[in-house]
Design an enzyme around this catalytic site. Structure first.
Site, PDB file in Angstrom:
ATOM      1  CG  HIS A   7      13.490   8.668  21.321  1.00  0.00           C
ATOM      2  ND1 HIS A   7      13.665   9.554  22.362  1.00  0.00           N
ATOM      3  CD2 HIS A   7      14.717   8.508  20.760  1.00  0.00           C
ATOM      4  CE1 HIS A   7      14.945   9.928  22.404  1.00  0.00           C
ATOM      5  NE2 HIS A   7      15.598   9.289  21.449  1.00  0.00           N
ATOM      6  CD  GLU A   8      15.829   5.729  18.326  1.00  0.00           C
ATOM      7  OE1 GLU A   8      16.368   6.644  17.669  1.00  0.00           O
ATOM      8  OE2 GLU A   8      16.325   5.292  19.373  1.00  0.00           O
TER       9      GLU A   8
ATOM     10  CG  HIS B 122      16.919  10.760  16.972  1.00  0.00           C
ATOM     11  ND1 HIS B 122      17.588  11.864  17.448  1.00  0.00           N
ATOM     12  CD2 HIS B 122      16.848   9.896  18.020  1.00  0.00           C
ATOM     13  CE1 HIS B 122      17.907  11.685  18.714  1.00  0.00           C
ATOM     14  NE2 HIS B 122      17.466  10.503  19.087  1.00  0.00           N
TER      15      HIS B 122
ATOM     16  CG  HIS C 228      16.296  17.354  14.362  1.00  0.00           C
ATOM     17  ND1 HIS C 228      16.953  17.458  15.570  1.00  0.00           N
ATOM     18  CD2 HIS C 228      16.385  18.578  13.796  1.00  0.00           C
ATOM     19  CE1 HIS C 228      17.399  18.694  15.716  1.00  0.00           C
ATOM     20  NE2 HIS C 228      17.073  19.388  14.656  1.00  0.00           N
TER      21      HIS C 228
END
Length: 713
Positions: A461-462, A465, A468
């Site tokens: 998940h991280e 980020h 992105h």
């Protein structure tokens, strides 16, 4: 052959981490002065892209002096930003541009520039420029500065947290020996006790495995009550947010915050929460009943009874559910050693997105003058495009170990843009630098850092980020970020790859196969378990185990969505009160505990006669302090979008490089240069739908297209 050669930084010098407490203050003051001068002359773009970099140290540096200096710099930036964006003279010039919508000045702007001007205009308005009366503008500015200082103080308290609980030896039953061996031995009256910190790497495995309900309750309550000093600060923050929103002419803080986001109104948010809560409620009720039955059976085996499930029971009995799943969970972490897992994940990303991550060793860092990392354990990568012409994409930093300092950041922290990307005046790109900070327990000479399934998911998940932030390319630094209610979607989409059997197997690798030292560590754990001449573990997880793991997250998914519904509901309740008087009369602690009990259908201390103020969990609700105020629903909306994106682009073939490059170009690269709903519809080819999300909740992924998300357009 290395396609990239030996040059790490031929395209752009990376950021330097050579700050001192005094240099931070000097750099901040110089940056503010330069920005004010630029605004005064209106001759150049606003150069504030270094602001995040200077405040970076507050949550990462091992030096308390540097952390304190960085926090002070954050206050300087907060105050300067309020001063700048409340300037009537600059607002009037921006306003004048927008008043000429059909005239030559606007016609000459490209779409991204016009979008930037529109967002800039709203930012001025939301910083008080829309307030007609001068005295009220001054009042507004004063209150906004106070609000910023309160948020920083709450964060400082959380970052400097050293709380924990003393546990007697008789309270440790069930807690893994690997964790117990890391706990500090007490002295004096606590000489026969061990200190368990409340930070997640310690408290989570303890509360998940402690057999004593009394021990679990002590740990849970210590976690909930560790920030008593934040209780009055949080209340003042909520009241100030409401007051400043009303000064701007909004009904409440939620109306203000959603006006500039994808959902646009609190009513649209409430409709989304209602739909999800209705869908998850029967699944949650079934989940609670299953866990309670496990608790009853365990109590019966001990000759006691149990009639109710409490919040401190959830993690423990979830871990006890199903003997097969329990056996898998007990050894699964051995296949996910931190550094190996990270390397394998980056390899998957390299293939999917046509990139290369080059780790920069000490020799490589010598190519640039200055300190390129802020601690010796930090890993540094230069990132390159290799799908087509070689292209430097920027610099990444990874700090995955528990920080070597008493204060504790959250379990994971992405510093998405230590330096934001933007377009230089000559048309060239200034590329972003990003950092991933993960607060895992540091390895020792006898034990590597092994990740649970939840921790691996969090890592995926991280990194979503991180990608992105890293791959966004916009004309203006101010458009580098996306709206808060879209920011979680790309990360949650990446999570889905880890529940695909092929990727779980590809990433898995038993740590005994990494090197001889790791193998000796593994054998030492078997000696402790009285195992002699054990067979070697397979290097990767078997197909049967992987098959089960890919389907074992349904109950966790339900509990995870309950958590998101609860936090999002509480967030909207405190930021969308019926009236100012109602908010002033509101007991924020009582509301937190009542809302949680209502959503989960589980009780806490109130069931034991401790009242509704038995824990003040709102004070450790970091997200509501840090830019997710009236926006926590973004985690739910992000999941809705993520499922839709995954189904549209990757469901049929998750290893498609063509699909990966399309996603990188149409979502990651776009950033905030256009409305996020346009980014979604351009990529999907249709309006976003809740159907893939609801199907995921039900454990299915087939059916018709389903309803569209109720997002205003």
């Amino acid at each position: 052959m290395d396609l990239l050669g030996d040059q790490h930084f031929a395209a752009q010098q990376p950021p330097l981490f050579d700050a001192t407490p005094s240099s931070l203050k000097e750099d901040a003051e110089e940056l503010i002065a330069e920005t004010i001068a630029a605004w005064d002359s209106i001759v150049s773009q606003i150069q504030t892209e270094n602001a995040t970099f200077l405040t970076f140290y507050s949550s990462t540096s091992p030096s308390k002096d540097l952390r304190d200096a960085s926090t002070a710099v954050g206050r300087l930036f907060n105050d300067a930003e309020i001063e700048l964006y409340s300037r009537q003279d600059m607002f009037e010039r921006v306003d004048q541009v927008l008043q000429q919508q059909d005239k030559q000045v606007v016609a000459s702007l490209d779409e991204e520039s016009l979008y930037y001007i529109q967002k800039l205009h709203r930012r001025f308005h939301q910083n008080g420029c829309g307030i007609a009366e001068e005295g009220q503008r001054v009042t507004f500015k004063t209150k906004m500065k106070r609000l910023g200082h309160l948020v920083q103080q709450c964060n400082k308290n959380l970052n400097e947290d050293k709380s924990g609980v003393w546990l007697g030896l008789d309270e440790l039953d069930g807690i893994p020996q690997s964790l117990i061996s890391r706990l500090k031995q007490g002295d004096g009256e606590n000489s026969d006790h061990l200190w368990l910190p409340t930070k997640v790497p310690f408290s989570s495995p303890a509360i998940t495995n402690a057999k004593s309900e009394a021990t679990r309750k002590r740990i849970y309550c210590a976690i909930q009550n560790r920030m008593e000093m934040n209780v009055p600060l949080f209340r003042e923050i909520v009241l100030l947010r409401d007051e400043t929103a009303r000064l701007l002419g909004y009904a409440d803080h939620a109306t203000l915050k959603t006006a500039d986001k994808m959902m646009q109104t609190p009513q649209a948010v409430e409709a989304l929460l209602s739909e999800i809560r209705t869908a998850v409620a029967p699944l949650a009720a079934q989940d609670v009943e299953e866990l309670l039955e496990i608790k009853r059976n365990e109590a019966e085996s001990r000759g006691t009874t149990a009639d109710e499930l409490y919040f401190w029971d959830l993690a423990y009995y979830s871990a006890r559910r199903g003997e097969a799943e329990k056996k898998i969970s007990s050894s699964i972490s051995e296949y996910f050693e931190l550094n190996t897992t990270l390397a394998k994940l980056l390899s998957i990303i390299e293939h999917l997105f046509g990139t290369r991550f080059r780790r920069v060793n000490a020799a490589g860092r010598d190519e640039a003058a200055g300190s390129l990392i802020w601690h010796k354990d930090v890993q540094m990568y230069s990132v390159w495009n290799v799908d087509g012409p070689k292209e430097f994409l920027g610099t990444l930093f990874s700090a995955t170990g528990e920080p070597p300092r008493p204060p504790t950041p959250p379990q994971s922290l992405v510093i998405p843009t230590a330096l934001q990307g933007y377009e230089n005046t000559d048309g060239s790109l200034f590329l972003a630098s990003s950092a991933l900070v993960m607060n895992y327990v540091r390895p020792t000479d006898t034990r590597p850092t092994l990740l649970s399934l939840d921790e691996v998911r969090k890592l995926f998940h991280e990194i979503g980020h991180l990608l992105h932030s890293q791959w966004t390319q916009t004309k203006y630094a101010a458009l580098h970020h996306v709206d808060r209610d879209f920011v979680e979607a790309p990360s949650m989409m990446l999570e889905q790859f880890f529940w695909v059997e092929q990727h779980i197997k590809d990433v898995s690798f038993h740590y005994s196969h990494i090197n001889s030292k790791m193998k000796d560590m593994w054998k030492a754990t078997l000696v402790d378990q009285d195992e002699t001449n054990p067979p070697e573990k397979p290097a990767q997880l078997s197909d049967d185990v992987v098959f089960n793991l890919a389907r074992a997250n349904q109950s966790k998914a339900i509990q995870g969505q309950l958590k998101e519904v609860f936090f999002a509901t509480y967030d909207m309740l405190v930021h969308k009160p019926a009236s100012r008087a109602a908010l002033e009369a509101l007991n924020l602690t009582e509301l937190f505990n009542k809302t949680r009990s209502d959503v989960y259908k589980v009780r806490g201390g109130e069931a034991l006669g401790e009242g509704w103020e038995w824990g003040h969990g709102q004070t450790v609700f970091r997200n509501i302090l840090n830019r997710y105020d009236a926006g926590y629903y973004s985690y739910l909306l992000g999941r809705v979008f993520a499922m839709d994106i995954f189904d549209a682009g990757f469901k049929e073939k998750t290893t498609s490089r063509e699909a990966g490059r399309r996603y990188r170009d149409m979502v990651y690269r776009v950033g905030g240069r256009q409305a996020e709903m346009k980014t979604m519809t351009d990529y999907l080819g249709h309006e976003p739908s809740t159907h893939p999300y609801l199907a995921w909740l039900q454990g299915t992924r087939i059916g018709d297209s389903g309803p569209t998300v109720a997002v205003p357009t």
